[in-house]
Design a protein around this motif. Structure first.
Motif, PDB file in Angstrom:
ATOM      1  N   LEU A 103     -26.001  -4.605   6.742  1.00  0.00           N
ATOM      2  CA  LEU A 103     -26.774  -5.096   5.606  1.00  0.00           C
ATOM      3  C   LEU A 103     -27.657  -3.985   5.049  1.00  0.00           C
ATOM      4  O   LEU A 103     -27.996  -3.034   5.742  1.00  0.00           O
ATOM      5  N   LYS A 104     -28.022  -4.148   3.784  1.00  0.00           N
ATOM      6  CA  LYS A 104     -29.051  -3.338   3.152  1.00  0.00           C
ATOM      7  C   LYS A 104     -30.093  -4.293   2.586  1.00  0.00           C
ATOM      8  O   LYS A 104     -29.786  -5.432   2.204  1.00  0.00           O
ATOM      9  N   ALA A 105     -31.331  -3.804   2.546  1.00  0.00           N
ATOM     10  CA  ALA A 105     -32.425  -4.636   2.031  1.00  0.00           C
ATOM     11  C   ALA A 105     -33.172  -3.888   0.941  1.00  0.00           C
ATOM     12  O   ALA A 105     -33.471  -2.694   1.085  1.00  0.00           O
ATOM     13  N   LEU A 106     -33.476  -4.581  -0.149  1.00  0.00           N
ATOM     14  CA  LEU A 106     -34.247  -4.025  -1.256  1.00  0.00           C
ATOM     15  C   LEU A 106     -35.588  -4.733  -1.329  1.00  0.00           C
ATOM     16  O   LEU A 106     -35.640  -5.961  -1.493  1.00  0.00           O
ATOM     17  N   THR A 107     -36.655  -3.969  -1.199  1.00  0.00           N
ATOM     18  CA  THR A 107     -37.995  -4.490  -1.463  1.00  0.00           C
ATOM     19  C   THR A 107     -38.394  -4.003  -2.850  1.00  0.00           C
ATOM     20  O   THR A 107     -38.689  -2.811  -3.035  1.00  0.00           O
ATOM     21  N   PRO A 108     -38.353  -4.878  -3.854  1.00  0.00           N
ATOM     22  CA  PRO A 108     -38.554  -4.420  -5.244  1.00  0.00           C
ATOM     23  C   PRO A 108     -39.982  -3.936  -5.507  1.00  0.00           C
ATOM     24  O   PRO A 108     -40.931  -4.317  -4.819  1.00  0.00           O
ATOM     25  N   LYS A 109     -40.099  -3.098  -6.519  1.00  0.00           N
ATOM     26  CA  LYS A 109     -41.405  -2.634  -6.970  1.00  0.00           C
ATOM     27  C   LYS A 109     -42.144  -3.774  -7.676  1.00  0.00           C
ATOM     28  O   LYS A 109     -41.531  -4.762  -8.104  1.00  0.00           O
ATOM     29  N   ALA A 110     -43.451  -3.614  -7.801  1.00  0.00           N
ATOM     30  CA  ALA A 110     -44.262  -4.625  -8.478  1.00  0.00           C
ATOM     31  C   ALA A 110     -43.747  -4.824  -9.899  1.00  0.00           C
ATOM     32  O   ALA A 110     -43.486  -3.864 -10.624  1.00  0.00           O
ATOM     33  N   GLY A 111     -43.603  -6.087 -10.289  1.00  0.00           N
ATOM     34  CA  GLY A 111     -43.110  -6.399 -11.632  1.00  0.00           C
ATOM     35  C   GLY A 111     -41.620  -6.646 -11.687  1.00  0.00           C
ATOM     36  O   GLY A 111     -41.100  -7.074 -12.717  1.00  0.00           O
ATOM     37  N   ILE A 112     -40.915  -6.366 -10.580  1.00  0.00           N
ATOM     38  CA  ILE A 112     -39.472  -6.649 -10.500  1.00  0.00           C
ATOM     39  C   ILE A 112     -39.297  -7.774  -9.491  1.00  0.00           C
ATOM     40  O   ILE A 112     -39.648  -7.633  -8.315  1.00  0.00           O
ATOM     41  N   LEU A 113     -38.781  -8.894  -9.933  1.00  0.00           N
ATOM     42  CA  LEU A 113     -38.727 -10.106  -9.111  1.00  0.00           C
ATOM     43  C   LEU A 113     -37.455 -10.152  -8.267  1.00  0.00           C
ATOM     44  O   LEU A 113     -36.349 -10.026  -8.802  1.00  0.00           O
ATOM     45  N   SER A 114     -37.648 -10.367  -6.970  1.00  0.00           N
ATOM     46  CA  SER A 114     -36.502 -10.446  -6.057  1.00  0.00           C
ATOM     47  C   SER A 114     -35.487 -11.499  -6.476  1.00  0.00           C
ATOM     48  O   SER A 114     -34.279 -11.232  -6.453  1.00  0.00           O
ATOM     49  N   PRO A 115     -35.926 -12.715  -6.862  1.00  0.00           N
ATOM     50  CA  PRO A 115     -34.922 -13.720  -7.245  1.00  0.00           C
ATOM     51  C   PRO A 115     -34.065 -13.280  -8.429  1.00  0.00           C
ATOM     52  O   PRO A 115     -32.871 -13.579  -8.477  1.00  0.00           O
ATOM     53  N   PHE A 116     -34.665 -12.556  -9.395  1.00  0.00           N
ATOM     54  CA  PHE A 116     -33.865 -12.088 -10.533  1.00  0.00           C
ATOM     55  C   PHE A 116     -32.824 -11.073 -10.066  1.00  0.00           C
ATOM     56  O   PHE A 116     -31.662 -11.130 -10.486  1.00  0.00           O
ATOM     57  N   THR A 157     -41.033  -8.571 -17.139  1.00  0.00           N
ATOM     58  CA  THR A 157     -41.370  -9.401 -15.971  1.00  0.00           C
ATOM     59  C   THR A 157     -41.476 -10.874 -16.340  1.00  0.00           C
ATOM     60  O   THR A 157     -40.956 -11.741 -15.628  1.00  0.00           O
ATOM     61  N   SER A 158     -42.143 -11.182 -17.445  1.00  0.00           N
ATOM     62  CA  SER A 158     -42.305 -12.587 -17.830  1.00  0.00           C
ATOM     63  C   SER A 158     -40.961 -13.235 -18.122  1.00  0.00           C
ATOM     64  O   SER A 158     -40.743 -14.417 -17.804  1.00  0.00           O
ATOM     65  N   GLU A 159     -40.023 -12.472 -18.711  1.00  0.00           N
ATOM     66  CA  GLU A 159     -38.702 -13.039 -18.977  1.00  0.00           C
ATOM     67  C   GLU A 159     -37.914 -13.194 -17.681  1.00  0.00           C
ATOM     68  O   GLU A 159     -37.156 -14.165 -17.524  1.00  0.00           O
ATOM     69  N   GLN A 160     -38.074 -12.254 -16.751  1.00  0.00           N
ATOM     70  CA  GLN A 160     -37.443 -12.412 -15.436  1.00  0.00           C
ATOM     71  C   GLN A 160     -37.851 -13.757 -14.830  1.00  0.00           C
ATOM     72  O   GLN A 160     -37.022 -14.493 -14.298  1.00  0.00           O
ATOM     73  N   ARG A 161     -39.157 -14.034 -14.929  1.00  0.00           N
ATOM     74  CA  ARG A 161     -39.683 -15.263 -14.321  1.00  0.00           C
ATOM     75  C   ARG A 161     -39.068 -16.505 -14.968  1.00  0.00           C
ATOM     76  O   ARG A 161     -38.674 -17.466 -14.275  1.00  0.00           O
TER      77      ARG A 161
END
Length: 520
Positions: A103-116, A157-161
């Motif tokens: 597996l690989k794991a991505l911890t996104p930067k602030a403002g980038i949403l994991s669910p998106f 970010t707001s559109e990602q949400r």
């Protein structure tokens, strides 16, 4: 593709911090006993939210092995597994976890949403498998470095949400519909069982044993009469247990023997209308008729009992239905032997008794059951078609959501390009701050060479007591009380010396790298 207003293009690798994992040594009990950290591997990636795993490891395993602790809210991606032949598992961990090397794991930067990011990877799954998938001798894998360099369309970010909220609602609704469709197969099976049970219970007739209503009953060849080495790619069909379903002949699973081998086993030749009965009785009785349209000769294998009905006294369809009834299951279940593979013997089947009305009544009951089973089959087929449409609908919804077509863009949103610029600026400031701290503290810190040298000396001294065949890294780590990073740095130093006293060799037996002391 033309990006929607406010979106920008970056790469998957620039979305945040990617990390891999590893497997702590199973020989070190301190890594596994009373573990509290979920250790996620591909077998756990059957759901989209991960809060647990089949295996757990200790904090000592994280500090003393190649695995890493992944903070909650990261995106987990399977990059090596047989499942990559047909799907790309993606999930988000809602608790801190460790991961294995697949597996690989991505911890996104602030403002980038994991669910998106997770939804986008799901939407791109088929394309990722086509473009970055790599077939292996044992399992498939993803060319991860190439994947990291691939383009990623990033909205504000707001559109990602808003996209995530919309997709959460739609996928939850689709999941409920999928659950209801899955129930249809259960209901269809219950319909079949109820029809069989009712038909059997309403019979008023004298009972007849299987032996008395059959021309012959026989088992397939077993033991040395038919061995694994006798099977060939094509030739005479051998009907095995996997071909016998519940009132359904499963034709697509094929095994063959040569014509020469068949000549020694002709007494086991099957005929159209023969009743095939599986000796293994688990959740239900598996029984079906050998199809009339079968192409070429075939024999049965051991444990595939065959009843050749006497059509002068019985209707083969009627006998097959009655053998599939819940009443037969209850009777056979009471006769089974064997704890791991419950089965009955041919003599028990021969002695089993069925109520046998006259041929006209048998045919009428079989006709009625044919209608019920056709209706149940039709229900299942329609549910399967609806599920396939549902899968395509879900894929289309994900694709639309992740390319900006699911919700309208808001011109007042901060553009994603500004978000990325801010992230890059913050990262630069953090690097500068880190450099200043290191410079200010350099006089107070012990020189790295001194610490590394001390660790090197400990490692070199311990290597004198290593066995000739060497040790795995995990075994060395359990012998020397050093932090993981210090031990690793000291080992690299020893391996890189002009005249090294330690070397790495690949052990073919264990298929692992071993560390060995070089003899003086």
């Amino acid at each position: 593709m033309t990006l929607p207003a406010g979106w920008t293009e970056t790469t998957l690798g620039d979305l945040g911090n990617w990390q891999g994992g590893g497997t702590p040594s199973k020989l070190n009990r301190a890594f596994w006993t009373n573990g509290t950290v979920p250790w996620v591997s591909p077998k756990d990636m059957k759901r989209t939210l991960i809060d647990s795993a089949e295996d757990y490891i200790t904090e000592a395993a994280i500090s003393g092995s190649a695995t890493n602790l992944v903070q909650e809210g990261s995106v987990l991606l399977v990059t090596r597994s047989g499942i990559l032949q047909h799907s790309l598992p993606v999930a988000i961990n809602i608790v801190p976890v460790a991961i294995n090397q697949d597996l690989k794991a991505l911890t996104p930067k602030a403002g980038i949403l994991s669910p998106f990011v997770g939804y986008t990877l799901q939407a791109r799954g088929p394309q990722i498998l086509r473009e970055f998938g790599k077939a292996g001798t044992t399992v498939d894998s993803i060319e991860f470095e190439r994947l990291k360099s691939s383009a990623f369309a990033l909205p504000p970010t707001s559109e990602q949400r808003l996209i995530v909220q919309k997709l959460d609602t739609l996928t939850a609704h689709l999941a409920r519909v999928r659950t209801e469709l899955d129930r249809i197969a259960v209901l269809a099976d219950q319909l079949r069982s109820a029809a069989l049970s009712t038909a059997r219970a309403q019979l008023v007739a004298s009972v007849v044993s299987i032996t008395d209503l059959a021309i012959s009953t026989f088992d397939g060849p077993f033991g040395s009469n038919l061995k694994s080495a006798d099977y060939v790619p094509s030739g005479i069909r051998v009907i095995r247990l996997e071909n016998i379903g519940r009132l359904k002949f499963i034709a697509d699973k094929r095994s063959f023997i040569s014509t020469q081998k068949y000549e020694a086993l002709t007494k086991h030749t099957l005929k159209p209308g023969d009743i095939l009965f599986s000796s293994f009785v688990d959740r239900h009785v598996r029984v079906c008729q050998f199809p009339a349209e079968f192409d070429g000769p075939a024999i049965n294998k051991a444990d595939c009992f065959t009843i050749r009905p006497n059509t002068a006294v019985c209707d083969a369809r009627f006998v097959t239905y009655m053998l599939a009834s819940p009443q037969t299951y209850d009777a056979m279940k009471a006769k089974v032997h064997g704890a791991t593979r419950p089965r009955i013997g041919l003599s028990q089947l021969r002695g089993y008794e069925l109520p046998l009305p006259d041929l006209e009544v048998q045919a009428r009951i079989a006709d009625q059951l044919d209608v019920v089973f056709a209706d149940a089959d039709r229900l299942e087929a329609e549910a399967a078609r609806a599920r396939a449409l549902l899968n395509r609908l879900e894929a289309a919804v994900l694709a639309k959501g992740c390319c900006g077509e699911l919700i309208p863009q808001d011109p007042d949103d901060e553009p994603a390009s500004v978000l990325l610029e801010r992230i890059m600026r913050q990262q630069g400031e953090e690097r500068d701050k880190s450099r200043r701290l290191r410079k200010n503290n350099s006089a107070k810190e012990q020189p790295m060479t001194s610490k590394s040298s001390s660790a090197r000396d400990k490692l070199l001294e311990d290597s004198q007591n290593w066995p000739t065949e060497g040790l795995k890294y995990e075994e060395v780590a359990t012998r020397i009380a050093l932090p993981h990073d210090e031990l690793r740095d000291a080992l690299f130093e020893l391996l890189s010396e002009h005249e090294p006293k330690v070397r790495q060799v690949f052990d073919k037996a264990s298929k692992q790298m071993m560390l060995q002391r070089i003899a003086a």
